[in-house]
Design an enzyme around this catalytic site. Structure first.
Site, PDB file in Angstrom:
ATOM      1  N   HIS A  93       0.833  -1.203   0.000  1.00  0.00           N
ATOM      2  CA  HIS A  93       0.000   0.000   0.000  1.00  0.00           C
ATOM      3  C   HIS A  93       0.869   1.255   0.000  1.00  0.00           C
ATOM      4  O   HIS A  93       0.694   2.156  -0.831  1.00  0.00           O
ATOM      5  CB  HIS A  93      -0.916  -0.004   1.230  1.00  0.00           C
ATOM      6  CG  HIS A  93      -1.776   1.215   1.347  1.00  0.00           C
ATOM      7  ND1 HIS A  93      -3.069   1.260   0.870  1.00  0.00           N
ATOM      8  CD2 HIS A  93      -1.541   2.442   1.891  1.00  0.00           C
ATOM      9  CE1 HIS A  93      -3.584   2.448   1.113  1.00  0.00           C
ATOM     10  NE2 HIS A  93      -2.681   3.188   1.729  1.00  0.00           N
ATOM     11  N   GLU A  94       1.812   1.306   0.942  1.00  0.00           N
ATOM     12  CA  GLU A  94       2.684   2.479   1.049  1.00  0.00           C
ATOM     13  C   GLU A  94       3.624   2.587  -0.139  1.00  0.00           C
ATOM     14  O   GLU A  94       4.020   3.690  -0.536  1.00  0.00           O
ATOM     15  CB  GLU A  94       3.471   2.433   2.355  1.00  0.00           C
ATOM     16  CG  GLU A  94       2.608   2.455   3.615  1.00  0.00           C
ATOM     17  CD  GLU A  94       1.720   3.681   3.712  1.00  0.00           C
ATOM     18  OE1 GLU A  94       2.066   4.730   3.118  1.00  0.00           O
ATOM     19  OE2 GLU A  94       0.662   3.595   4.375  1.00  0.00           O
TER      20      GLU A  94
ATOM     21  N   HIS B  81       2.016   4.715  -2.802  1.00  0.00           N
ATOM     22  CA  HIS B  81       2.208   6.146  -2.547  1.00  0.00           C
ATOM     23  C   HIS B  81       3.641   6.558  -2.874  1.00  0.00           C
ATOM     24  O   HIS B  81       3.880   7.590  -3.512  1.00  0.00           O
ATOM     25  CB  HIS B  81       1.928   6.464  -1.076  1.00  0.00           C
ATOM     26  CG  HIS B  81       0.499   6.272  -0.664  1.00  0.00           C
ATOM     27  ND1 HIS B  81      -0.562   6.748  -1.400  1.00  0.00           N
ATOM     28  CD2 HIS B  81      -0.039   5.679   0.445  1.00  0.00           C
ATOM     29  CE1 HIS B  81      -1.698   6.448  -0.777  1.00  0.00           C
ATOM     30  NE2 HIS B  81      -1.402   5.793   0.334  1.00  0.00           N
TER      31      HIS B  81
END
Length: 344
Positions: A18-19, A22
């Protein structure tokens, strides 16, 4: 102890991915990433490489990708707020989207090893609603009350979520022809059932694996959205939700129940659980709630519409308030998990 290790491993992989979404999009758009962290709380280990500090925190349930100027004003051209609305949108959206990508790649392994569950009728229970409506083994269920069906589990999901009416309009395909019929579902153990059994297809080929892997992600997203609607409508309570503690317990129970059938069965079930969690995290993060990715996307969309930025300090206050509420909610869910596991 093993279930805790498995849970930490699964959570860590999902959060890292997920990170990473980003992080990669931030770098791609020329944004300075100050810290990339796995976990939350005090830092256990950290290393500085260039402009970014890579850290491991003490609590493995979470993570962050801290960008320059993300929650405030900054004149630096590499600050998050200095970029265009579309660039910022792509960076925020990338986190949940990477969860869906992860779910897809995990599904390739699961579908490749265990096959698919197309919405094809394996058999029809004599005397059931499906039997009386004329459904036969080999029929492909296409729609239930207009809702498109691809996986057989969607039939079970429909039965579970629709307990307010016995009749359902079924669209099915037989020998290349489409038909419609109304099935009166029978009540069994408090739930309506259609009266058909599923079948697994192990010979789907490489393209079939890709197709059903995509459909697996679709199913997990759909089931998450349906569950949220069920919760919002009041047909389910907050007590039915699980937080990190409850998920750790479920991972342990799933592992213990599947390892008796062999290591491959345990691996498939752990991967399936990871698909569910990754898709769930992607959906939940896209909810328009302050402090979540979806809440940040709402502010960017408003900015696009009004062609004017919302003052960062005001947006920051909203997200901070949302974060406080989310943390309080998490504490409540964790306490509820502990009560359900040890005292119920």
């Amino acid at each position: 102890m093993l279930k805790i290790i498995l849970a930490i491993l699964i959570f860590s992989v999902i959060v890292i991915f997920h990170e990473l979404g980003h992080f990669l999009l931030a770098k791609r758009n020329g944004i300075c990433v100050e810290e990339f962290a796995i976990g939350i709380g005090p830092t256990i280990f950290g290393i500085q490489k260039g402009e970014t500090k890579y850290s491991v925190k003490c609590l493995p349930f979470g993570g962050c990708c801290m960008m320059l100027g993300e929650d405030g004003e900054s004149e630096d051209p590499r600050a998050f707020g200095s970029k265009s609305a579309l660039q910022r949108f792509s960076v925020i959206f990338a986190g949940p989207f990477f969860n869906f990508i992860l779910a897809f790649f995990l599904a390739i392994f699961v579908v490749g090893m265990s096959g698919a569950d197309p919405a094809v009728v394996g058999s029809v229970e004599e005397g059931s609603g499906a039997y009386e409506a004329g459904l036969q083994a080999g029929d492909t269920i296409l729609r239930l009350d207009g809702s498109r069906i691809y996986n057989f589990r969607e039939i079970s999901l429909y039965n579970f979520m629709h307990t307010d009416q016995a009749e359902v309009e079924v669209t099915y395909e037989r020998d290349g022809e489409k038909y419609k019929t109304t099935v009166t579902r029978h009540l069994e153990d408090g739930s309506y059932i259609l009266g058909v059994t599923m079948t697994y297809d192990m010979n789907i080929g490489p393209l079939g694996v890709l197709k059903y892997s995509l459909l697996e992600v679709r199913y997990q997203i759909k089931s998450t959205l349906v569950s949220l609607r069920y919760l919002v409508s009041g047909r389910a309570s907050i007590n039915d939700m699980s937080g990190p503690v409850g998920i750790v317990n479920m991972i342990g129970e799933t592992y213990e129940a599947s390892i008796v059938y062999g290591i491959m069965t345990a691996v498939v079930n752990m991967l399936s659980f990871s698909i569910l969690l990754s898709a769930n995290l992607g959906v939940m993060n896209l909810l328009p709630i302050p402090a979540l990715d979806g809440g940040r996307l709402v502010f960017i969309i408003i900015e696009m519409i009004r062609r004017k930025k919302i003052p960062p300090e005001k947006e920051g206050m909203v997200h901070f308030a949302g974060l406080v509420v989310l943390l309080a909610f998490m504490v409540f869910i964790m306490a509820n998990d502990i009560r359900n596991i040890f005292f119920v």
